[in-house]
Design a protein around this motif. Structure first.
Motif, PDB file in Angstrom:
ATOM      1  N   LEU A 123      -6.063   1.448  15.466  1.00 27.25           N
ATOM      2  CA  LEU A 123      -7.029   1.702  16.531  1.00 27.25           C
ATOM      3  C   LEU A 123      -8.382   1.067  16.233  1.00 27.25           C
ATOM      4  O   LEU A 123      -9.166   0.820  17.138  1.00 27.25           O
ATOM      5  N   ALA A 124      -8.651   0.802  14.959  1.00 27.56           N
ATOM      6  CA  ALA A 124      -9.867   0.078  14.575  1.00 27.56           C
ATOM      7  C   ALA A 124      -9.579  -1.420  14.686  1.00 27.56           C
ATOM      8  O   ALA A 124      -8.428  -1.841  14.688  1.00 27.56           O
ATOM      9  N   PRO A 125     -10.630  -2.233  14.782  1.00 24.76           N
ATOM     10  CA  PRO A 125     -10.416  -3.692  14.898  1.00 24.76           C
ATOM     11  C   PRO A 125     -10.009  -4.320  13.567  1.00 24.76           C
ATOM     12  O   PRO A 125     -10.752  -5.083  12.963  1.00 24.76           O
ATOM     13  N   THR A 126      -8.806  -3.983  13.095  1.00 24.29           N
ATOM     14  CA  THR A 126      -8.329  -4.484  11.800  1.00 24.29           C
ATOM     15  C   THR A 126      -7.257  -5.551  11.944  1.00 24.29           C
ATOM     16  O   THR A 126      -6.928  -6.225  10.977  1.00 24.29           O
ATOM     17  N   GLY A 127      -6.688  -5.696  13.128  1.00 20.66           N
ATOM     18  CA  GLY A 127      -5.613  -6.662  13.315  1.00 20.66           C
ATOM     19  C   GLY A 127      -4.239  -6.052  13.153  1.00 20.66           C
ATOM     20  O   GLY A 127      -3.223  -6.706  13.408  1.00 20.66           O
ATOM     21  N   LEU A 128      -4.166  -4.799  12.726  1.00 17.62           N
ATOM     22  CA  LEU A 128      -2.890  -4.122  12.581  1.00 17.62           C
ATOM     23  C   LEU A 128      -2.374  -3.755  13.965  1.00 17.62           C
ATOM     24  O   LEU A 128      -3.114  -3.215  14.783  1.00 17.62           O
ATOM     25  N   TRP A 156       1.183   0.062  -1.032  1.00 15.61           N
ATOM     26  CA  TRP A 156       0.056  -0.504  -1.763  1.00 15.61           C
ATOM     27  C   TRP A 156       0.318  -1.963  -2.126  1.00 15.61           C
ATOM     28  O   TRP A 156      -0.554  -2.828  -1.949  1.00 15.61           O
ATOM     29  N   VAL A 157       1.511  -2.250  -2.626  1.00 21.52           N
ATOM     30  CA  VAL A 157       1.848  -3.637  -2.970  1.00 21.52           C
ATOM     31  C   VAL A 157       1.803  -4.521  -1.727  1.00 21.52           C
ATOM     32  O   VAL A 157       1.264  -5.637  -1.756  1.00 21.52           O
ATOM     33  N   GLY A 158       2.343  -4.020  -0.618  1.00 23.82           N
ATOM     34  CA  GLY A 158       2.324  -4.796   0.613  1.00 23.82           C
ATOM     35  C   GLY A 158       0.919  -5.095   1.095  1.00 23.82           C
ATOM     36  O   GLY A 158       0.614  -6.232   1.495  1.00 23.82           O
ATOM     37  N   VAL A 159       0.063  -4.099   1.056  1.00 28.38           N
ATOM     38  CA  VAL A 159      -1.330  -4.284   1.492  1.00 28.38           C
ATOM     39  C   VAL A 159      -2.057  -5.268   0.572  1.00 28.38           C
ATOM     40  O   VAL A 159      -2.805  -6.141   1.033  1.00 28.38           O
ATOM     41  N   MET A 160      -1.844  -5.135  -0.747  1.00 30.73           N
ATOM     42  CA  MET A 160      -2.507  -6.024  -1.692  1.00 30.73           C
ATOM     43  C   MET A 160      -2.051  -7.475  -1.521  1.00 30.73           C
ATOM     44  O   MET A 160      -2.867  -8.403  -1.492  1.00 30.73           O
ATOM     45  N   VAL A 161      -0.745  -7.672  -1.394  1.00 33.99           N
ATOM     46  CA  VAL A 161      -0.231  -9.030  -1.214  1.00 33.99           C
ATOM     47  C   VAL A 161      -0.736  -9.619   0.103  1.00 33.99           C
ATOM     48  O   VAL A 161      -1.129 -10.788   0.168  1.00 33.99           O
ATOM     49  N   GLY A 162      -0.738  -8.799   1.161  1.00 33.19           N
ATOM     50  CA  GLY A 162      -1.262  -9.256   2.439  1.00 33.19           C
ATOM     51  C   GLY A 162      -2.735  -9.615   2.366  1.00 33.19           C
ATOM     52  O   GLY A 162      -3.178 -10.607   2.956  1.00 33.19           O
ATOM     53  N   ALA A 166      -4.316 -13.257   3.096  1.00 33.41           N
ATOM     54  CA  ALA A 166      -5.367 -13.452   4.099  1.00 33.41           C
ATOM     55  C   ALA A 166      -6.585 -14.145   3.493  1.00 33.41           C
ATOM     56  O   ALA A 166      -7.180 -15.049   4.100  1.00 33.41           O
ATOM     57  N   LEU A 167      -6.944 -13.733   2.283  1.00 32.05           N
ATOM     58  CA  LEU A 167      -8.089 -14.354   1.609  1.00 32.05           C
ATOM     59  C   LEU A 167      -7.818 -15.826   1.329  1.00 32.05           C
ATOM     60  O   LEU A 167      -8.699 -16.677   1.510  1.00 32.05           O
ATOM     61  N   ALA A 168      -6.593 -16.134   0.917  1.00 31.80           N
ATOM     62  CA  ALA A 168      -6.229 -17.525   0.634  1.00 31.80           C
ATOM     63  C   ALA A 168      -6.300 -18.374   1.903  1.00 31.80           C
ATOM     64  O   ALA A 168      -6.764 -19.522   1.868  1.00 31.80           O
ATOM     65  N   LEU A 169      -5.861 -17.814   3.026  1.00 30.90           N
ATOM     66  CA  LEU A 169      -5.919 -18.553   4.286  1.00 30.90           C
ATOM     67  C   LEU A 169      -7.355 -18.801   4.719  1.00 30.90           C
ATOM     68  O   LEU A 169      -7.688 -19.878   5.242  1.00 30.90           O
ATOM     69  N   MET A 181      -2.923 -12.246  12.262  1.00 33.38           N
ATOM     70  CA  MET A 181      -2.130 -12.396  11.041  1.00 33.38           C
ATOM     71  C   MET A 181      -0.966 -11.416  11.079  1.00 33.38           C
ATOM     72  O   MET A 181      -1.124 -10.264  11.491  1.00 33.38           O
ATOM     73  N   ALA A 182       0.187 -11.885  10.675  1.00 27.28           N
ATOM     74  CA  ALA A 182       1.373 -11.034  10.626  1.00 27.28           C
ATOM     75  C   ALA A 182       1.366 -10.238   9.320  1.00 27.28           C
ATOM     76  O   ALA A 182       1.532 -10.806   8.242  1.00 27.28           O
ATOM     77  N   TYR A 183       1.159  -8.930   9.419  1.00 27.44           N
ATOM     78  CA  TYR A 183       1.147  -8.078   8.234  1.00 27.44           C
ATOM     79  C   TYR A 183       2.552  -7.602   7.861  1.00 27.44           C
ATOM     80  O   TYR A 183       2.795  -7.198   6.724  1.00 27.44           O
ATOM     81  N   GLY A 184       3.460  -7.620   8.842  1.00 27.30           N
ATOM     82  CA  GLY A 184       4.800  -7.113   8.617  1.00 27.30           C
ATOM     83  C   GLY A 184       5.511  -7.699   7.404  1.00 27.30           C
ATOM     84  O   GLY A 184       6.054  -6.943   6.581  1.00 27.30           O
TER      85      GLY A 184
END
Length: 200
Positions: A123-128, A156-162, A166-169, A181-184
């Motif tokens: 619901l926040a502007p996070t892109g999720l 936690w691992v999924g969020v960290m890798v994502g 995102a930072l690399a992009l 960005m696709a977080y799935g």
């Protein structure tokens, strides 16, 4: 395709790159690779029960990850099928061994908590997106059976890798902050990495 997916498609159409990945042959290879690796691991570690339960989940979520990576969509039929399979396995397990009712309840609670928290984030502007919310609930239902720590580790691992991706992009300027960005795929990768440790 669900009603909400039709509505989402009407509002926004993603740029689909490498659509060939969504063909039946690449998808079959992906599902076979995920299930084959898990079956090998299960036979090697003697965890055949958890592995049999996980095989359809691995196949369905693996295909969902590729769909999200290519088209920015997590199909309801894949997430729903994974949820239905997990719930059916839970009912059978509890019927066979009533002492497992606590594990089943914990899995349901983890799914509800994951869904509620990710919905607040969406619901926040996070892109999720809402597809990610449903995916988090499925991951909670799956990993929550093994314990809260397994569930937390997977997300936690999924969020960290994502976040690293995102930072690399952003640093490489291959994407901007306004690009979706696709977080799935990252959430699914995190759950895949956590499951072998949880099932031991």
């Amino acid at each position: 395709m669900g009603v909400e997916e039709v509505g989402a498609e009407a509002r926004w159409r993603p740029v689909v790159r490498r659509a060939w990945i969504l063909g039946w042959l690449p998808q079959a290879v992906l599902a076979f690779a995920a299930c084959g690796g898990a079956a090998w691991w299960g036979a090697r570690t003697g965890t055949q029960g958890p592995t049999v339960t996980a095989l359809p989940v691995l196949a369905l979520l693996g295909v969902a990850a590729s769909a999200d990576a290519v088209a920015h969509i997590l199909p309801n039929r894949l997430l729903g099928s994974a949820s239905a399979w997990l719930m059916a396995c839970g009912v059978v397990a509890v019927a066979a061994r009533p002492v497992l009712a606590y594990d089943a309840l914990r899995a349901v609670l983890c799914a509800l908590v994951a869904g509620a928290i990710s919905l607040l984030v969406a619901l926040a502007p996070t892109g999720l997106g809402l597809g990610d919310v449903k995916l988090c609930a499925v991951i909670g239902l799956w990993l929550g059976w093994y314990g809260v720590s397994a569930f937390v580790l997977g997300l936690w691992v999924g969020v960290m890798v994502g976040g690293v991706a995102a930072l690399a992009l952003l640093i490489s300027r291959r994407a901007s902050r306004k690009d979706p960005m696709a977080y799935g795929p990252y959430l699914i990768l995190g759950s895949f990495m956590a499951w072998p440790f949880a099932a031991l």
